[in-house]
Scaffold this motif. Structure first.
Motif, short mmCIF file in Angstrom:
data_model
loop_
_atom_site.label_atom_id
_atom_site.label_comp_id
_atom_site.label_asym_id
_atom_site.label_seq_id
_atom_site.Cartn_x
_atom_site.Cartn_y
_atom_site.Cartn_z
N GLY A 77 7.81 38.97 129.31
CA GLY A 77 8.74 39.70 130.18
C GLY A 77 10.20 39.45 129.85
N ALA A 78 10.46 38.58 128.88
CA ALA A 78 11.84 38.19 128.57
C ALA A 78 12.50 39.15 127.59
N THR A 79 13.82 39.21 127.67
CA THR A 79 14.64 40.05 126.79
C THR A 79 15.64 39.19 126.06
N VAL A 80 15.83 39.48 124.77
CA VAL A 80 16.91 38.87 124.00
C VAL A 80 18.03 39.89 123.89
N TYR A 81 19.19 39.52 124.41
CA TYR A 81 20.40 40.30 124.24
C TYR A 81 21.14 39.67 123.07
N THR A 82 21.69 40.51 122.20
CA THR A 82 22.31 39.96 121.01
C THR A 82 23.45 40.83 120.51
N SER A 83 24.41 40.18 119.87
CA SER A 83 25.58 40.90 119.38
C SER A 83 25.24 41.82 118.22
N GLY A 84 24.21 41.48 117.44
CA GLY A 84 23.80 42.30 116.32
C GLY A 84 22.29 42.40 116.25
N GLU A 85 21.81 43.54 115.81
CA GLU A 85 20.37 43.74 115.67
C GLU A 85 19.75 42.61 114.86
N HIS A 86 18.59 42.16 115.26
CA HIS A 86 17.88 41.09 114.57
C HIS A 86 17.68 41.42 113.08
N CYS A 87 17.84 40.42 112.24
CA CYS A 87 17.46 40.54 110.84
C CYS A 87 15.93 40.50 110.78
N PRO A 88 15.32 40.78 109.63
CA PRO A 88 13.86 40.73 109.54
C PRO A 88 13.26 39.38 109.93
N MET A 89 13.90 38.27 109.54
CA MET A 89 13.38 36.95 109.90
C MET A 89 13.34 36.78 111.41
N CYS A 90 14.41 37.16 112.06
CA CYS A 90 14.49 36.99 113.51
C CYS A 90 13.60 37.97 114.25
N ALA A 91 13.48 39.19 113.73
CA ALA A 91 12.59 40.19 114.34
C ALA A 91 11.15 39.70 114.28
N ALA A 92 10.76 39.13 113.15
CA ALA A 92 9.40 38.61 113.02
C ALA A 92 9.17 37.45 113.98
N ALA A 93 10.13 36.53 114.08
CA ALA A 93 10.00 35.40 115.01
C ALA A 93 9.86 35.91 116.44
N HIS A 94 10.67 36.89 116.81
CA HIS A 94 10.64 37.49 118.14
C HIS A 94 9.24 38.02 118.44
N ALA A 95 8.68 38.76 117.48
CA ALA A 95 7.36 39.35 117.68
C ALA A 95 6.26 38.29 117.71
N TRP A 96 6.31 37.33 116.79
CA TRP A 96 5.28 36.29 116.75
C TRP A 96 5.25 35.45 118.02
#
Length: 160
Positions: A77-96
């Motif tokens: 249910g959590a949201t990450v707010y961020t100044s810039g769109e996630h890079c692929p490394m961070c997007a993968a971590a977010h999903a995993w």
């Protein structure tokens, strides 16, 4: 795209964290992790230059924090707010880790265009959209009202 006043407040905090990163000599990125009920849980800024560790992105740090401190239900249910769109490394971590959604101020495409126009060499990783890396993650962005502020921060970092 419409964002709420609360979402704008969280994004504004991300910009402030990006300013803190820049003041510390780092690339201007900042992120905030928010629970489903709107409670701020954790925040971080870029720490790549200070540590010499190119994985010290705030989005990655928040994914790790969430994995260590939140149940799977809370993460979903959590949201990450961020100044810039996630890079692929961070997007993968977010999903995993199983975080729910991302709301970002500026897109990877915007940042890539700015860097190219300033003659900054491309990085070692393709700037893919979050949906291409983590198709199940809900994404909102870019939020245009933050474009000028973020472009100015990145310009200052890359022109120093």
């Amino acid at each position: 795209m419409t964002v709420t006043d609360d979402e704008r407040r969280h994004l504004q905090r991300c910009v402030e964290l990006a300013e803190e990163a820049l003041a510390a000599g780092d690339e201007p990125f900042g992120s905030v992790l928010v629970a489903a009920d709107g409670t701020g849980l954790a925040e971080d800024r870029n720490r790549v230059v200070a540590t010499g560790d190119r994985t010290r992105h705030p989005e990655f740090a928040l994914a790790r924090w969430a994995a260590e401190h939140l149940s799977p239900d809370a993460r979903s249910g959590a949201t990450v707010y961020t100044s810039g769109e996630h890079c692929p490394m961070c997007a993968a971590a977010h999903a995993w880790v199983g975080l729910h959604r991302i709301v970002y101020a500026v897109s990877s495409a915007q940042l890539t265009a700015w860097l190219s126009s300033w003659g900054v060499p491309e990085g070692p990783v393709a700037a893919l959209p979050v949906q291409q890396v983590a198709p199940g993650v809900a994404v909102v962005g870019p939020v245009e009202e933050f474009t000028d502020a973020m472009q100015a921060l990145h310009r200052r970092y890359h022109r120093k």
